[in-house]
Design a protein around this motif. Sequence first.
Motif, PDB file in Angstrom:
ATOM      1  N   THR A   1     -69.615  33.493 -47.801  1.00 21.41           N
ATOM      2  CA  THR A   1     -68.788  32.337 -47.466  1.00 21.41           C
ATOM      3  C   THR A   1     -67.315  32.709 -47.460  1.00 21.41           C
ATOM      4  N   ASN A   2     -66.869  33.344 -48.521  1.00 27.62           N
ATOM      5  CA  ASN A   2     -65.494  33.838 -48.610  1.00 27.62           C
ATOM      6  C   ASN A   2     -65.394  34.821 -49.767  1.00 27.62           C
ATOM      7  N   LEU A   3     -64.204  35.329 -49.991  1.00 32.47           N
ATOM      8  CA  LEU A   3     -63.981  36.321 -51.031  1.00 32.47           C
ATOM      9  C   LEU A   3     -64.294  35.771 -52.419  1.00 32.47           C
ATOM     10  N   PHE A   4     -63.954  34.509 -52.657  1.00 29.50           N
ATOM     11  CA  PHE A   4     -64.230  33.906 -53.957  1.00 29.50           C
ATOM     12  C   PHE A   4     -65.714  33.988 -54.297  1.00 29.50           C
ATOM     13  N   TYR A   5     -66.566  33.540 -53.379  1.00 29.54           N
ATOM     14  CA  TYR A   5     -68.000  33.538 -53.664  1.00 29.54           C
ATOM     15  C   TYR A   5     -68.566  34.950 -53.713  1.00 29.54           C
ATOM     16  N   GLY A   6     -68.013  35.850 -52.945  1.00 28.48           N
ATOM     17  CA  GLY A   6     -68.434  37.246 -53.044  1.00 28.48           C
ATOM     18  C   GLY A   6     -68.181  37.792 -54.443  1.00 28.48           C
ATOM     19  N   CYS A   7     -66.987  37.545 -54.974  1.00 26.96           N
ATOM     20  CA  CYS A   7     -66.654  37.975 -56.334  1.00 26.96           C
ATOM     21  C   CYS A   7     -67.512  37.257 -57.365  1.00 26.96           C
ATOM     22  N   TYR A   8     -67.654  35.968 -57.183  1.00 25.95           N
ATOM     23  CA  TYR A   8     -68.407  35.152 -58.138  1.00 25.95           C
ATOM     24  C   TYR A   8     -69.858  35.614 -58.252  1.00 25.95           C
ATOM     25  N   TYR A   9     -70.546  35.739 -57.126  1.00 26.52           N
ATOM     26  CA  TYR A   9     -71.949  36.136 -57.170  1.00 26.52           C
ATOM     27  C   TYR A   9     -72.108  37.569 -57.681  1.00 26.52           C
ATOM     28  N   THR A  10     -71.200  38.436 -57.321  1.00 25.91           N
ATOM     29  CA  THR A  10     -71.291  39.811 -57.787  1.00 25.91           C
ATOM     30  C   THR A  10     -71.130  39.888 -59.294  1.00 25.91           C
ATOM     31  N   LEU A  11     -70.108  39.235 -59.810  1.00 23.65           N
ATOM     32  CA  LEU A  11     -69.836  39.314 -61.239  1.00 23.65           C
ATOM     33  C   LEU A  11     -70.897  38.588 -62.063  1.00 23.65           C
ATOM     34  N   THR A  12     -71.289  37.381 -61.660  1.00 23.07           N
ATOM     35  CA  THR A  12     -72.307  36.667 -62.434  1.00 23.07           C
ATOM     36  C   THR A  12     -73.681  37.328 -62.275  1.00 23.07           C
ATOM     37  N   GLY A  13     -73.943  37.894 -61.129  1.00 22.57           N
ATOM     38  CA  GLY A  13     -75.202  38.618 -60.940  1.00 22.57           C
ATOM     39  C   GLY A  13     -75.276  39.859 -61.805  1.00 22.57           C
ATOM     40  N   PHE A  14     -74.169  40.566 -61.899  1.00 21.54           N
ATOM     41  CA  PHE A  14     -74.128  41.753 -62.739  1.00 21.54           C
ATOM     42  C   PHE A  14     -74.282  41.374 -64.214  1.00 21.54           C
TER      43      PHE A  14
END
Length: 163
Positions: A94-107
């Motif tokens: 969707t955007n950079l925010f969600y890319g960071c969010y999903y990556t960090l919370t997924g990790f």
Amino acid sequence: MFFTAFFAMAVIMRVAHPELLIPRPLSPWPALLNGLVMALSVFFMARSVKKAQVGDRRGTAFHLSATAGVGLLFLGIKAAEWGMEIQEGKIPSTNLFYGCYYTLTGFEGLHVLIGAAVLLVLGWRAKRGDFNPNYHSPVTVMALYWYLLAVVWLFILFLFYVF
């Protein structure tokens, strides 16, 4: 080290693209619930260390298993939250925010899952009698790992949900 790089990326993203945060993109309630769940897991983890230090096999095994169970509850809440966000069209691309969010919370979630598996193995070992007042370092080291996960969650909570 990996978490540090992701936190730095998220902070830079927030500074460089503040427009991504208006309106607030995430509901804080699931994250706050997960914060309480993580705090409960830290309580159980601390109790498991105390029980291992005094040689209480059953108590150590119970508290290690309870920590793992609460960790899995944490993952269930996070999975439900992700499901709601994905239904709303909020996906990593969707955007950079969600890319960071999903990556960090997924990790973070991956580390919680690994930790829960190790906790169950340690619980089995505790029940078997592998730990005593003179030897309980695996439980203590696991506690340090688990406490780190709790601290990382606090950073995630503040970075994505509060500020």
